[in-house]
Design an enzyme around this catalytic site. Sequence first.
Site, PDB file in Angstrom:
ATOM      1  N   SER A 140       3.989  -1.536  -9.935  1.00 65.50           N
ATOM      2  CA  SER A 140       4.679  -2.101  -8.779  1.00 65.50           C
ATOM      3  C   SER A 140       4.723  -3.608  -8.920  1.00 65.50           C
ATOM      4  O   SER A 140       3.832  -4.215  -9.527  1.00 65.50           O
ATOM      5  CB  SER A 140       3.921  -1.734  -7.490  1.00 65.50           C
ATOM      6  OG  SER A 140       4.380  -2.500  -6.391  1.00 65.50           O
ATOM      7  N   TYR A 153      -2.936  -0.693  -1.976  1.00 61.61           N
ATOM      8  CA  TYR A 153      -1.832  -0.393  -2.881  1.00 61.61           C
ATOM      9  C   TYR A 153      -1.745  -1.435  -3.995  1.00 61.61           C
ATOM     10  O   TYR A 153      -1.670  -1.107  -5.183  1.00 61.61           O
ATOM     11  CB  TYR A 153      -0.514  -0.343  -2.110  1.00 61.61           C
ATOM     12  CG  TYR A 153       0.644   0.128  -2.946  1.00 61.61           C
ATOM     13  CD1 TYR A 153       0.792   1.476  -3.251  1.00 61.61           C
ATOM     14  CD2 TYR A 153       1.588  -0.768  -3.437  1.00 61.61           C
ATOM     15  CE1 TYR A 153       1.855   1.915  -4.031  1.00 61.61           C
ATOM     16  CE2 TYR A 153       2.658  -0.336  -4.205  1.00 61.61           C
ATOM     17  CZ  TYR A 153       2.788   1.003  -4.498  1.00 61.61           C
ATOM     18  OH  TYR A 153       3.832   1.437  -5.285  1.00 61.61           O
TER      19      TYR A 153
END
Length: 283
Positions: A140, A153
Amino acid sequence: MKAAPMTRRGLRDARGLRVLVTGASGTFGRAVCARLAGLGAHVVGLDRAPRPDDPVEVLACDITDDAGTATAVAAAIDRLGGLDLLVNNAGVGGPAPAELPPGAEVRRQLDINLLGAWRVTAACVAALVASRGRIVMVSSRMAALQLPLAAAYGASKRALVAYADALRLELGTHVGVTCVYPSAVRSPIHDSTAEAGLSLDGMSSYEPLEGVVDTVLRAALGRRVRRDLSTTRRGAVEFFLARHLPSLTDRIVARALAGRARSGAFEGAEMAASVVRRHTEAP
C-alpha cells in the site's frame, strides 16, 4: 487520476503460467484472477469466503490458521501441478488510532496483512524455487506514507515490505520479489473505518481498480523483475517524497488532518475525539 499505462511490450506470455492468488474473492483478487486467467494462466485462488461466481477456482482458506494455510496451499499447488507466481493480495483495513492500546482490530490486521502473507509464502517457497518463480506483494502507499487513525494498516503494510526485502535477500538467486503500492481504491476494505466515523476522504485520492491490476500484471509478467512499483504517476511522486523528504510529507498530512478535525469531519467519532480536541482547543 490517470493510471500508469499497461502495454504488452516487455511482458512475458502468461499462457500456462501456474498462479496462486490470495484474497481471490475480494475486489482486487477477483480482478487479478480474471485478468490472468483471460491471458491464459492457470489460476487458483485462496479466500476465507469463496463466492459462487468467482472467475477461477477458489479454495476456502483462513490465512490466520497455520495448519489450514499449509494444507490449502499444498492443495492449490497440487491442482496447478507446481507454481510459477504467487500474488499475496489478501488484506484488511479498519480504524486503529496509534494513541490507543492495540486490541483485537490491530491484531487482526497484523495477522492477516503481514503474518497471513508470511504463512502463505513459506508454504510456497519450495515450489517457487523449483520453477524460478515470482512473488508479488500487494502492499500500500501507506507502507511509505502513513495516514492518521489507521496505524495498524500502515504498520502491517510497512512490515510486509520489510518481509519482502528479507525474502528478496534469501531467495533472490531463484525467485523474484516485487512490492506493488496502490493508493485508495473504492472497495469494502474502507467500510469499517467509515462506520467508525474515521473516513479519510479528502486526505487520500481514489484511483481506478484497473490501474492496480495493470501494475500487478507488470510485476508478474515483466521481463525484468522490479523491486517496487507504484500504481499511478501521483503515487510514484508520493512514494518518492515519503522516502526522500519525509518531513515534507509529514507536514502535508498533518495539515490535512488538522483541517478535517476542525471542519467537523470526525464529529461523533469516539476514537478521534482526542485528535479533534487537540486541534480545536484554545492554546
